[in-house]
Design a protein around this motif. Structure first.
Motif, mmCIF file in Angstrom:
data_model
loop_
_atom_site.group_PDB
_atom_site.id
_atom_site.type_symbol
_atom_site.label_atom_id
_atom_site.label_comp_id
_atom_site.label_asym_id
_atom_site.label_seq_id
_atom_site.Cartn_x
_atom_site.Cartn_y
_atom_site.Cartn_z
ATOM 1 N N CYS A 5 29.552 92.341 79.903
ATOM 2 C CA CYS A 5 30.666 91.610 80.390
ATOM 3 C C CYS A 5 30.372 89.965 80.073
ATOM 4 O O CYS A 5 31.171 89.238 79.759
ATOM 5 N N LEU A 9 32.921 87.389 78.147
ATOM 6 C CA LEU A 9 33.513 86.211 78.777
ATOM 7 C C LEU A 9 32.898 84.990 77.876
ATOM 8 O O LEU A 9 33.761 84.164 77.884
ATOM 9 N N GLY A 12 35.321 84.512 75.030
ATOM 10 C CA GLY A 12 36.383 84.017 75.117
ATOM 11 C C GLY A 12 37.279 85.138 75.532
ATOM 12 O O GLY A 12 38.541 85.024 75.691
ATOM 13 N N TRP A 13 36.822 86.366 75.824
ATOM 14 C CA TRP A 13 37.633 87.764 76.124
ATOM 15 C C TRP A 13 37.911 87.700 77.655
ATOM 16 O O TRP A 13 37.169 87.006 78.570
ATOM 17 N N ARG A 14 39.091 88.185 78.050
ATOM 18 C CA ARG A 14 39.458 88.353 79.480
ATOM 19 C C ARG A 14 38.903 90.003 79.767
ATOM 20 O O ARG A 14 39.257 90.782 78.895
ATOM 21 N N SER A 16 38.166 93.181 82.302
ATOM 22 C CA SER A 16 38.526 93.893 83.630
ATOM 23 C C SER A 16 37.475 94.988 83.431
ATOM 24 O O SER A 16 37.242 95.653 82.459
ATOM 25 N N SER A 35 34.023 84.174 87.401
ATOM 26 C CA SER A 35 34.990 83.584 86.254
ATOM 27 C C SER A 35 36.627 84.032 86.565
ATOM 28 O O SER A 35 36.653 85.275 86.867
ATOM 29 N N PRO A 36 37.432 83.224 86.356
ATOM 30 C CA PRO A 36 38.692 83.663 86.841
ATOM 31 C C PRO A 36 39.307 84.709 85.690
ATOM 32 O O PRO A 36 40.023 85.370 85.853
ATOM 33 N N GLU A 37 38.400 84.799 84.646
ATOM 34 C CA GLU A 37 38.916 85.736 83.582
ATOM 35 C C GLU A 37 38.416 87.172 83.592
ATOM 36 O O GLU A 37 38.227 88.113 82.870
ATOM 37 N N CYS A 38 37.540 87.480 84.915
ATOM 38 C CA CYS A 38 36.867 88.823 85.246
ATOM 39 C C CYS A 38 37.488 89.179 86.295
ATOM 40 O O CYS A 38 37.520 88.500 87.453
#
Length: 321
Positions: A5, A9, A12-14, A16, A35-38
């Motif tokens: 994870c 991140l 640059g990945w999002r 879940s 992170s808001p992307e996780c």
């Protein structure tokens, strides 16, 4: 999982995450969840409806790491080992096939079974021991996962890659479920004799979790890896008795070594593979890289991470890699 994870991140990945926290810990995810992307979903990978609700939200790639952890856990509950492995992989494959999602399965060097080859190649035959020896249920389960993944590849054109991991080690891994390196390090730092199962002459290759993560991401991003199986493991072979000596030397703890028979540990006959070393030429040819972090460097990183855990008697609050 937590290391993967972090790397995703950073790239640059999002991300879940789906985890039932049976052998994982939210503490390991503390930094990534800022992170808001996780986002973390707590639940079972065999819950097809839950998996679908996550995947249909724009997911392009699934790293299927969910499995039973460690020899001791496998031996203690073979029913759950077989059921969870088969049901979770089947559920995730169905959903990925429904949405055409890139699927990467983490399998295990265990699938090579009771072979005595010098180095294992991906096309080598699997030699699984007798079914009444429960020790082999994990190897058979992982092999069935691979067959299942390839069935979806051939029948549904699902973009599948299978990765066979060889003894991944690193910070955050615990010895509770039979992992040899964190168990050795904890024993040494606690002033206890290091317990070696069997004669200690069995040999393994150990791989940094950071190297493994690098390979997983590279394979997921590589179109040439689709429909293929890859060994991911270190090239340096070490006997378990020599590993114990290395841990003693690096920790500075002269605690000695104590041998236990497999019968003493597991309460029954245990078929152990004498050697388990990968041929990683296919991996290197495909992504231009294979794990290369020296064992001593990996061990030192684990020791440095574990020292405060042992000093604070909080070692077992950590969870798996």
């Amino acid at each position: 999982g937590s290391h993967l994870c972090e790397a995703l991140l950073a790239g640059g990945w999002r991300v879940s995450i789906l985890d039932d926290l049976s052998t994982g810990s939210e503490q390991n995810l503390k930094d990534v969840l800022e992170s808001p992307e996780c986002v973390l979903h707590i639940g079972q990978a065999e819950d097809e409806g839950l998996v679908e609700s996550i995947v249909r939200d724009g997911v392009t790639t699934v790293f299927h790491l969910a499995s039973v952890v460690g020899v001791q856990k496998v031996m203690a509950d073979t029913v759950q080992t077989i059921a969870k492995m088969q049901h979770s992989t089947e559920a995730v494959l169905k959903v990925c096939s429904r949405f055409g999602v890139r699927f990467l399965l983490t399998s295990s060097s265990e699938v090579y079974g009771d072979s005595e080859r010098e180095r294992f190649r991906e096309d080598d035959p699997a030699i699984i021991g007798p079914s009444h020896h429960r020790r082999w249920c994990y190897a058979a389960g992982k092999l069935m996962d691979e067959f299942n993944a390839y069935a979806y590849y051939y029948s549904n054109q699902l973009p599948v890659t299978v990765v066979r991991l060889f003894n991944t080690i690193g910070p955050r891994q615990v010895g509770r479920y039979g992992m040899v390196v964190p168990r050795f390090v904890r024993q040494a730092l606690s002033g206890e004799p290091i317990t070696v199962y069997g004669d200690g002459l069995q040999s393994r290759s150990f791989t940094s979790v950071r190297d493994v993560v690098r390979c997983l991401i590279a394979l997921a991003e590589c179109s040439d890896a689709i429909g293929k199986t890859f060994n991911v493991g270190g090239s340096c072979e070490v006997r378990i008795c020599d590993l114990a000596e290395k841990v003693c030397g690096l920790t500075g703890c002269d605690v000695g070594v104590r041998h236990l028979s497999y019968e003493e540990v597991y309460g029954e006959k245990f078929d152990d593979m004498r050697r388990r070393v990968p041929d990683t030429s296919r991996l290197r040819q495909t992504i231009g890289y294979a794990p290369d972090t020296p064992l001593e460097m990996i061990l030192q990183e684990i020791i440095d991470w574990m020292k405060p855990q042992v000093a604070g008697s909080g070692y077992e609050s950590g969870e798996s890699v």
